[in-house]
Motif scaffolding. Sequence first.
Motif, PDB file in Angstrom:
ATOM      1  N   GLU A  47       1.825  -4.090  -7.974  1.00 40.89           N
ATOM      2  CA  GLU A  47       2.201  -5.488  -7.741  1.00 40.89           C
ATOM      3  C   GLU A  47       1.573  -6.081  -6.481  1.00 40.89           C
ATOM      4  OE1 GLU A  47       6.427  -5.285  -7.663  1.00 40.89           O
ATOM      5  OE2 GLU A  47       6.571  -4.792  -9.798  1.00 40.89           O
ATOM      6  N   ASN A  48       1.306  -5.271  -5.469  1.00 45.71           N
ATOM      7  CA  ASN A  48       0.876  -5.813  -4.178  1.00 45.71           C
ATOM      8  C   ASN A  48      -0.524  -5.407  -3.756  1.00 45.71           C
ATOM      9  OD1 ASN A  48       3.426  -7.113  -3.583  1.00 45.71           O
ATOM     10  ND2 ASN A  48       4.230  -5.048  -3.366  1.00 45.71           N
ATOM     11  N   ALA A  49      -1.285  -4.779  -4.616  1.00 45.60           N
ATOM     12  CA  ALA A  49      -2.608  -4.288  -4.231  1.00 45.60           C
ATOM     13  C   ALA A  49      -3.513  -5.427  -3.800  1.00 45.60           C
ATOM     14  CB  ALA A  49      -3.244  -3.513  -5.375  1.00 45.60           C
ATOM     15  N   TYR A  50      -3.543  -6.498  -4.555  1.00 47.89           N
ATOM     16  CA  TYR A  50      -4.449  -7.600  -4.214  1.00 47.89           C
ATOM     17  C   TYR A  50      -4.017  -8.303  -2.920  1.00 47.89           C
ATOM     18  CZ  TYR A  50      -7.447 -11.636  -4.410  1.00 47.89           C
ATOM     19  OH  TYR A  50      -8.379 -12.573  -4.088  1.00 47.89           O
ATOM     20  N   GLU A  51      -2.731  -8.533  -2.754  1.00 44.02           N
ATOM     21  CA  GLU A  51      -2.252  -9.217  -1.550  1.00 44.02           C
ATOM     22  C   GLU A  51      -2.493  -8.381  -0.296  1.00 44.02           C
ATOM     23  OE1 GLU A  51      -0.232  -8.860  -4.297  1.00 44.02           O
ATOM     24  OE2 GLU A  51      -0.479 -10.902  -5.041  1.00 44.02           O
ATOM     25  N   ASP A  52      -2.325  -7.062  -0.393  1.00 43.41           N
ATOM     26  CA  ASP A  52      -2.482  -6.195   0.779  1.00 43.41           C
ATOM     27  C   ASP A  52      -3.938  -6.012   1.187  1.00 43.41           C
ATOM     28  OD1 ASP A  52       0.223  -5.919   0.870  1.00 43.41           O
ATOM     29  OD2 ASP A  52       0.266  -3.880   0.055  1.00 43.41           O
ATOM     30  N   ALA A  53      -4.852  -5.910   0.211  1.00 41.77           N
ATOM     31  CA  ALA A  53      -6.240  -5.579   0.542  1.00 41.77           C
ATOM     32  C   ALA A  53      -7.242  -6.627   0.087  1.00 41.77           C
ATOM     33  CB  ALA A  53      -6.602  -4.237  -0.081  1.00 41.77           C
ATOM     34  N   GLU A  54      -6.801  -7.604  -0.677  1.00 42.44           N
ATOM     35  CA  GLU A  54      -7.677  -8.637  -1.225  1.00 42.44           C
ATOM     36  C   GLU A  54      -8.860  -8.036  -1.993  1.00 42.44           C
ATOM     37  OE1 GLU A  54      -8.661 -11.482   1.765  1.00 42.44           O
ATOM     38  OE2 GLU A  54      -6.567 -11.885   2.221  1.00 42.44           O
ATOM     39  N   THR A  55      -8.569  -7.003  -2.757  1.00 43.99           N
ATOM     40  CA  THR A  55      -9.555  -6.352  -3.614  1.00 43.99           C
ATOM     41  C   THR A  55      -9.006  -6.359  -5.032  1.00 43.99           C
ATOM     42  OG1 THR A  55     -10.201  -4.918  -1.791  1.00 43.99           O
ATOM     43  CG2 THR A  55     -10.843  -4.215  -3.982  1.00 43.99           C
ATOM     44  N   PRO A  56      -9.772  -6.869  -6.012  1.00 42.64           N
ATOM     45  CA  PRO A  56      -9.237  -6.967  -7.372  1.00 42.64           C
ATOM     46  C   PRO A  56      -9.053  -5.619  -8.068  1.00 42.64           C
ATOM     47  CG  PRO A  56     -11.500  -7.734  -7.299  1.00 42.64           C
ATOM     48  CD  PRO A  56     -11.088  -7.469  -5.894  1.00 42.64           C
ATOM     49  N   ASN A  57      -9.731  -4.571  -7.614  1.00 47.95           N
ATOM     50  CA  ASN A  57      -9.617  -3.259  -8.249  1.00 47.95           C
ATOM     51  C   ASN A  57      -8.506  -2.477  -7.557  1.00 47.95           C
ATOM     52  OD1 ASN A  57      -9.898  -0.710  -9.293  1.00 47.95           O
ATOM     53  ND2 ASN A  57     -12.116  -0.626  -9.045  1.00 47.95           N
ATOM     54  N   PHE A  58      -7.318  -2.432  -8.188  1.00 51.89           N
ATOM     55  CA  PHE A  58      -6.192  -1.802  -7.503  1.00 51.89           C
ATOM     56  C   PHE A  58      -6.318  -0.283  -7.431  1.00 51.89           C
ATOM     57  CE2 PHE A  58      -4.501  -1.797 -11.799  1.00 51.89           C
ATOM     58  CZ  PHE A  58      -3.793  -0.612 -11.878  1.00 51.89           C
ATOM     59  N   VAL A  59      -7.127   0.329  -8.284  1.00 50.44           N
ATOM     60  CA  VAL A  59      -7.363   1.779  -8.165  1.00 50.44           C
ATOM     61  C   VAL A  59      -8.099   2.066  -6.864  1.00 50.44           C
ATOM     62  CG1 VAL A  59      -8.504   3.767  -9.187  1.00 50.44           C
ATOM     63  CG2 VAL A  59      -7.338   2.136 -10.653  1.00 50.44           C
ATOM     64  N   ALA A  60      -9.110   1.254  -6.550  1.00 48.85           N
ATOM     65  CA  ALA A  60      -9.839   1.420  -5.295  1.00 48.85           C
ATOM     66  C   ALA A  60      -8.923   1.183  -4.099  1.00 48.85           C
ATOM     67  CB  ALA A  60     -11.035   0.474  -5.254  1.00 48.85           C
ATOM     68  N   VAL A  61      -8.016   0.215  -4.222  1.00 54.31           N
ATOM     69  CA  VAL A  61      -7.079  -0.060  -3.132  1.00 54.31           C
ATOM     70  C   VAL A  61      -6.159   1.136  -2.912  1.00 54.31           C
ATOM     71  CG1 VAL A  61      -5.152  -1.526  -2.391  1.00 54.31           C
ATOM     72  CG2 VAL A  61      -7.156  -2.545  -3.468  1.00 54.31           C
ATOM     73  N   ILE A  62      -5.676   1.725  -3.986  1.00 52.88           N
ATOM     74  CA  ILE A  62      -4.775   2.875  -3.855  1.00 52.88           C
ATOM     75  C   ILE A  62      -5.503   4.039  -3.199  1.00 52.88           C
ATOM     76  CG2 ILE A  62      -3.500   4.625  -5.155  1.00 52.88           C
ATOM     77  CD1 ILE A  62      -2.784   2.362  -7.141  1.00 52.88           C
ATOM     78  N   LEU A  63      -6.731   4.331  -3.662  1.00 52.47           N
ATOM     79  CA  LEU A  63      -7.463   5.469  -3.117  1.00 52.47           C
ATOM     80  C   LEU A  63      -7.969   5.222  -1.703  1.00 52.47           C
ATOM     81  CD1 LEU A  63      -9.501   6.643  -6.218  1.00 52.47           C
ATOM     82  CD2 LEU A  63      -7.477   7.697  -5.229  1.00 52.47           C
ATOM     83  N   ALA A  64      -8.442   4.025  -1.419  1.00 52.01           N
ATOM     84  CA  ALA A  64      -9.074   3.768  -0.129  1.00 52.01           C
ATOM     85  C   ALA A  64      -8.110   3.257   0.936  1.00 52.01           C
ATOM     86  CB  ALA A  64     -10.210   2.767  -0.308  1.00 52.01           C
ATOM     87  N   ASP A  65      -7.070   2.538   0.548  1.00 55.03           N
ATOM     88  CA  ASP A  65      -6.164   1.969   1.543  1.00 55.03           C
ATOM     89  C   ASP A  65      -4.846   2.732   1.658  1.00 55.03           C
ATOM     90  OD1 ASP A  65      -8.046   0.097   1.998  1.00 55.03           O
ATOM     91  OD2 ASP A  65      -6.951  -1.588   1.149  1.00 55.03           O
ATOM     92  N   TYR A  66      -4.131   2.823   0.552  1.00 56.18           N
ATOM     93  CA  TYR A  66      -2.807   3.436   0.607  1.00 56.18           C
ATOM     94  C   TYR A  66      -2.866   4.948   0.804  1.00 56.18           C
ATOM     95  CZ  TYR A  66      -1.185  -1.007  -1.369  1.00 56.18           C
ATOM     96  OH  TYR A  66      -0.925  -2.317  -1.599  1.00 56.18           O
ATOM     97  N   ARG A  67      -3.823   5.614   0.174  1.00 52.12           N
ATOM     98  CA  ARG A  67      -3.868   7.071   0.214  1.00 52.12           C
ATOM     99  C   ARG A  67      -5.164   7.565   0.843  1.00 52.12           C
ATOM    100  NH1 ARG A  67      -0.142   9.730  -2.851  1.00 52.12           N
ATOM    101  NH2 ARG A  67      -1.596  11.447  -2.897  1.00 52.12           N
ATOM    102  N   SER A  68      -5.644   6.884   1.845  1.00 45.16           N
ATOM    103  CA  SER A  68      -6.960   7.199   2.401  1.00 45.16           C
ATOM    104  C   SER A  68      -7.015   8.586   3.033  1.00 45.16           C
ATOM    105  CB  SER A  68      -7.367   6.136   3.418  1.00 45.16           C
ATOM    106  OG  SER A  68      -6.402   6.034   4.440  1.00 45.16           O
ATOM    107  N   PHE A  69      -5.991   8.992   3.763  1.00 44.72           N
ATOM    108  CA  PHE A  69      -6.031  10.321   4.388  1.00 44.72           C
ATOM    109  C   PHE A  69      -5.976  11.421   3.340  1.00 44.72           C
ATOM    110  CE2 PHE A  69      -4.445   7.966   8.155  1.00 44.72           C
ATOM    111  CZ  PHE A  69      -5.542   8.229   8.965  1.00 44.72           C
TER     112      PHE A  69
END
Length: 105
Positions: free
Chosen positions: A53-75
Motif C-alpha cells: 500500500e505504501n511503496a510508492y509514497e515512501d520511495a516514489e518508485t512504481p516498482n514495489f518489488v524494487a522498493v521492498i528489496l532496495a529500501d525496506y529490506r536493504s540490509f
Amino acid sequence: MNLKVVSMILLLTLTGVLLYGASDLPSYGSPDAPLHKAQSVAGAQNPGPYYVENAYEDAETPNFVAVILADYRSFDTLGETVVVFIAGLGSFLILHSVRKKRDRS
C-alpha cells in the motif's frame, strides 16, 4: 533390485509426500491464509500489506518489488548478496586450484 527401480520408488514416494503436504495448503490468494493473519513477536501486524500500500509514497518508485528489496529490506538483501558472492568466489578459487594442480602434472 535394479537402481532404476529403487530410484523410481523413491521418486514416487517423494511425490506422494509432497502432494499430501500440498493438499492442506490454503487456496492461492485466500484472505484466510495464516500468512495474512500473522503477527510479529512484538504483536505488530504482518508488514506485507503495508509494503504494497505504501511503496510508492515512501520511495516514489512504481516498482514495489524494487522498493521492498532496495529500501525496506536493504540490509537483508546486502547480506544475501555477500553470501552468494562469497560462495561464487570460493567455488572459483577451488576450481582454479584444481585446474592448476592438473596442469602441473
